[in-house]
Design an enzyme around this catalytic site. Structure first.
Site, mmCIF file in Angstrom:
data_model
loop_
_atom_site.group_PDB
_atom_site.id
_atom_site.type_symbol
_atom_site.label_atom_id
_atom_site.label_comp_id
_atom_site.label_asym_id
_atom_site.label_seq_id
_atom_site.Cartn_x
_atom_site.Cartn_y
_atom_site.Cartn_z
ATOM 1 N N ALA A 100 0.862 -1.184 0.000
ATOM 2 C CA ALA A 100 0.000 0.000 0.000
ATOM 3 C C ALA A 100 0.894 1.227 0.000
ATOM 4 O O ALA A 100 2.077 1.148 0.357
ATOM 5 C CB ALA A 100 -0.883 0.020 1.252
ATOM 6 N N TYR B 86 -6.026 8.163 3.176
ATOM 7 C CA TYR B 86 -5.269 6.945 3.498
ATOM 8 C C TYR B 86 -6.106 6.017 4.384
ATOM 9 O O TYR B 86 -6.241 4.821 4.103
ATOM 10 C CB TYR B 86 -3.951 7.325 4.206
ATOM 11 C CG TYR B 86 -3.275 6.149 4.870
ATOM 12 C CD1 TYR B 86 -2.662 5.147 4.114
ATOM 13 C CD2 TYR B 86 -3.252 6.029 6.265
ATOM 14 C CE1 TYR B 86 -2.055 4.057 4.730
ATOM 15 C CE2 TYR B 86 -2.649 4.948 6.886
ATOM 16 C CZ TYR B 86 -2.053 3.960 6.113
ATOM 17 O OH TYR B 86 -1.461 2.889 6.730
ATOM 18 N N LYS C 287 -8.018 2.107 3.651
ATOM 19 C CA LYS C 287 -7.902 0.881 4.458
ATOM 20 C C LYS C 287 -9.277 0.431 4.937
ATOM 21 O O LYS C 287 -9.592 -0.764 4.968
ATOM 22 C CB LYS C 287 -6.989 1.151 5.661
ATOM 23 C CG LYS C 287 -5.548 1.452 5.277
ATOM 24 C CD LYS C 287 -4.872 0.203 4.772
ATOM 25 C CE LYS C 287 -3.441 0.438 4.379
ATOM 26 N NZ LYS C 287 -2.747 -0.792 4.036
ATOM 27 N N PHE D 10 -0.834 0.193 15.188
ATOM 28 C CA PHE D 10 -0.612 1.557 15.660
ATOM 29 C C PHE D 10 0.737 2.003 15.058
ATOM 30 O O PHE D 10 0.891 1.880 13.853
ATOM 31 C CB PHE D 10 -0.788 1.617 17.181
ATOM 32 C CG PHE D 10 -2.285 1.632 17.521
ATOM 33 C CD1 PHE D 10 -3.100 0.563 17.168
ATOM 34 C CD2 PHE D 10 -2.881 2.731 18.091
ATOM 35 C CE1 PHE D 10 -4.478 0.583 17.384
ATOM 36 C CE2 PHE D 10 -4.255 2.768 18.326
ATOM 37 C CZ PHE D 10 -5.045 1.706 17.975
HETATM 38 N N1 LIG Z 1 4.568 1.669 9.187
HETATM 39 C C1 LIG Z 1 3.552 1.829 10.041
HETATM 40 O O1 LIG Z 1 3.723 2.344 11.159
HETATM 41 C C2 LIG Z 1 2.173 1.367 9.657
HETATM 42 C C3 LIG Z 1 1.094 1.653 10.530
HETATM 43 C C4 LIG Z 1 -0.172 1.213 10.176
HETATM 44 C C5 LIG Z 1 -0.367 0.475 9.031
HETATM 45 N N2 LIG Z 1 0.674 0.231 8.193
HETATM 46 C C6 LIG Z 1 0.423 -0.536 6.964
HETATM 47 O O2 LIG Z 1 1.382 -1.578 6.891
HETATM 48 C C7 LIG Z 1 1.721 -1.868 5.538
HETATM 49 C C8 LIG Z 1 3.228 -1.862 5.390
HETATM 50 O O3 LIG Z 1 3.731 -0.616 5.830
HETATM 51 P P1 LIG Z 1 5.275 -0.285 5.680
HETATM 52 O O4 LIG Z 1 5.618 0.740 6.692
HETATM 53 O O5 LIG Z 1 6.051 -1.557 5.618
HETATM 54 O O6 LIG Z 1 5.265 0.401 4.230
HETATM 55 P P2 LIG Z 1 6.397 0.360 3.074
HETATM 56 O O7 LIG Z 1 6.131 1.531 2.188
HETATM 57 O O8 LIG Z 1 7.744 0.224 3.671
HETATM 58 O O9 LIG Z 1 6.047 -0.992 2.305
HETATM 59 C C9 LIG Z 1 5.015 -1.080 1.376
HETATM 60 C C10 LIG Z 1 5.532 -1.867 0.182
HETATM 61 O O10 LIG Z 1 4.442 -2.095 -0.727
HETATM 62 C C11 LIG Z 1 4.894 -1.806 -2.051
HETATM 63 N N3 LIG Z 1 3.695 -1.438 -2.815
HETATM 64 C C12 LIG Z 1 2.843 -0.397 -2.599
HETATM 65 N N4 LIG Z 1 1.822 -0.446 -3.483
HETATM 66 C C13 LIG Z 1 2.021 -1.545 -4.259
HETATM 67 C C14 LIG Z 1 1.308 -2.137 -5.326
HETATM 68 N N5 LIG Z 1 0.155 -1.609 -5.785
HETATM 69 N N6 LIG Z 1 1.791 -3.275 -5.874
HETATM 70 C C15 LIG Z 1 2.941 -3.834 -5.431
HETATM 71 N N7 LIG Z 1 3.675 -3.309 -4.422
HETATM 72 C C16 LIG Z 1 3.208 -2.171 -3.841
HETATM 73 C C17 LIG Z 1 5.903 -0.676 -1.878
HETATM 74 O O11 LIG Z 1 6.790 -0.545 -2.971
HETATM 75 C C18 LIG Z 1 6.610 -1.118 -0.596
HETATM 76 O O12 LIG Z 1 7.670 -2.014 -0.885
HETATM 77 C C19 LIG Z 1 0.993 -0.835 4.705
HETATM 78 O O13 LIG Z 1 -0.174 -1.412 4.171
HETATM 79 C C20 LIG Z 1 0.647 0.250 5.693
HETATM 80 O O14 LIG Z 1 -0.534 0.935 5.308
HETATM 81 C C21 LIG Z 1 1.936 0.660 8.480
#
Ligand SMILES: NC(=O)c1ccc[n+]([C@@H]2O[C@H](COP(=O)([O-])OP(=O)(O)OC[C@H]3O[C@@H](n4cnc5c(N)ncnc54)[C@H](O)[C@@H]3O)[C@@H](O)[C@H]2O)c1
Length: 328
Positions: free
Chosen positions: A75, A141, A145, A169
Site C-alpha cells: 500500500a 489513506y 484501508k 498503531f
Molecule cells: N509503518 C507503520 O507504522 C504502519 C502503521 C499502520 C499500518 N501500516 C500498513 O502496513 C503496511 C506496510 O507498511 P510499511 O511501513 O512496511 O510500508 P512500506 O512503504 O515500507 O512498504 C510497502 C511496500 O508495498 C509496495 N507497494 C505499494 N503499493 C504496491 C502495489 N500496488 N503493488 C505492489 N507493491 C506495492 C511498496 O513498494 C513497498 O515495498 C501498509 O499497508 C501500511 O498501510 C503501516
C-alpha cells in the site's frame, strides 16, 4: 504450500518475511519496489516485481506456486500525500487491492491477512481504543484501508474468504537485518535518528500544547518484530479454520514525542536539536490501542515493544546503514 506476501520488500513486510522464513514457511513476494528495497529480501526468494493490481501477474504467481494464503502489506502509506493526491491512494490501495483479492479468490486462496491501521478510527471516542469503536477516518489513506476492511467482510459472507485485518498503531524498531527506510520518511523515530546522525538539522515537533503531561502528542509504538509475530499467529488462526476478525496491534501504552526524543538522546549519546512548530490539523492528542482482543484470540503479546528496545534496535540498524538500504 506458499504464502504470498505483497509489499514484502517494505519495512514491515521484509521483517515478516524474515520471520516466516525462520519458521520454515515458503514465501513468494509481490512488490513493485517503488517504495521498498530489493536489499531487504534474501537474494534467493521468489520475487515478482509488479503491481498487486496486475491481474495477469497475480494469476501467474498462483499458477507457478501453490498458494494457500496471502499477507497483504502492499500500500501507499503517506497520510499527507493521500490528502494531496487521494486518487493515487484510492487507485493503489483500493483499486489494486480489489484486483488482487479477486484473483486470489479465483485461484482458491482463502486465508488473507490484511495490514490495516489505527487511522480507521480517526478521532478516537475513547482511549485505549477498542476494535468496536466508531470507524471514521480523517484522511483518504485511512478511508482506503477502511474500504478494504468492508470489502473483506462482504467477501467472507459471499465467497468464504477468511481474513484477519490487523490495525497497527505505530510500527517501530528493527531486526539485525531489516530496518525502516521509507522515502519520504514521515515517522518519528527514523527522523529523530537521522537528526542524531546529523543527516537532518533538527527534529520538528508539531505542537507542545496538547492535553498530555509534556504537551506533545502520545502514540502507541509497537516493535516491528512483535508485529511480524502477530501476522504469523493470525495466519495460524486462519489456517486452523478460525473466523474472520479485526484486531488492534499496539501495546496499550503510549509515549510522547518528547519522551521518544529523550530516549533517542540517551541511546545515541548525541544531541538532537528540536524545533517546535504549530500543531498539524487533525493530529489527536493520544492514540493508544486496546490490544486485549489480539491477546485473547491469538495468544499474542508484544514482548519487544518497550521504548528503549525499539529505539536501540532502530539505532543499531541505522548506525550500520546510515544511508538506509542504498548503502547496503
Ligand atoms: N509503518 C507503520 O507504522 C504502519 C502503521 C499502520 C499500518 N501500516 C500498513 O502496513 C503496511 C506496510 O507498511 P510499511 O511501513 O512496511 O510500508 P512500506 O512503504 O515500507 O512498504 C510497502 C511496500 O508495498 C509496495 N507497494 C505499494 N503499493 C504496491 C502495489 N500496488 N503493488 C505492489 N507493491 C506495492 C511498496 O513498494 C513497498 O515495498 C501498509 O499497508 C501500511 O498501510 C503501516
Amino acid at each position: 504450500m506458499a504464502i504470498l506476501v505483497t509489499g514484502g520488500s517494505g519495512y514491515i513486510g521484509s521483517v515478516t518475511v524474515e520471520c516466516l522464513l525462520a519458521k520454515g514457511e515458503q514465501v513468494v513476494v509481490l512488490d513493485d519496489l517503488a517504495r521498498g528495497h530489493r536489499a531487504a529480501l534474501p537474494a534467493d526468494i521468489p520475487l515478482y516485481q509488479g503491481k498487486t493490481g496486475d491481474r495477469e501477474l497475480v494469476a501467474r504467481i498462483a499458477r507457478e506456486h501453490t498458494l494457500d494464503s496471502c499477507i497483504h502489506f502492499a500500500a501507499l502509506i503517506e497520510v499527507g500525500e493521500s490528502v494531496l493526491d487521494p486518487a493515487k491512494y484510492f487507485e493503489n490501495n483500493v483499486g489494486h487491492g480489489i484486483a488482487l483479492i479477486g484473483e486470489l479468490i479465483r485461484a482458491g486462496v482463502r486465508d488473507f491477512v490484511f495490514s490495516s491501521t489505527a487511522a480507521v478510527y480517526g478521532d478516537p471516542e475513547q482511549i485505549p481504543i477498542p476494535e468496536e469503536s466508531r470507524k471514521w477516518p480523517r484522511r483518504p489513506y485511512g478511508w482506503s484501508k477502511q474500504f478494504i476492511e468492508q470489502l473483506l467482510a462482504a467477501y467472507d459472507t459471499a465467497y468464504g474468504m477468511k481474513f484477519i485485518a490487523l490495525r497497527y498503531f505505530n510500527a517501530a524498531g528493527a531486526t539485525e537485518k531489516c530496518g525502516e527506510d521509507h522515502r519520504p520518511e514521515s515517522h518519528l523515530i527514523p527522523n529523530v535518528l537521522a537528526a542524531a546522525l546529523g543527516l537532518q538539522k533538527m527534529i520538528r515537533v508539531f505542537g507542545n500544547n496538547y492535553p498530555t503531561p509534556d504537551g506533545t502528542p502520545i502514540r502507541d509504538y509497537i516493535h516491528v518484530a512483535d508485529l511480524a509475530e502477530a501476522h504469523i499467529r493470525a495466519l495460524d488462526h486462519l489456517r486452523s479454520g478460525g473466523h474472520s476478525d479485526y484486531l488492534n496491534l499496539g501495546t496499550g501504552k503510549g509515549y510522547s514525542v518528547l519522551e521518544v526524543i529523550n530516549c533517542a538522546r540517551e541511546v545515541t549519546g548525541r544531541d538532537i536539536p528540536v524545533q517546535i512548530e504549530p500543531p498539524r490539523p487533525g493530529d489527536p492528542a493520544r492514540l493508544i490501542a486496546d490490544h486485549t482482543k489480539a491477546a485473547s484470540l491469538l495468544g499474542w503479546e508484544p514482548v519487544k515493544s518497550d521504548l528503549r528496545s525499539m529505539v536501540q534496535s532502530a539505532w543499531n540498524w541505522r548506525h550500520l546503514h546510515p544511508n538506509g538500504y542504498n548503502g547496503s
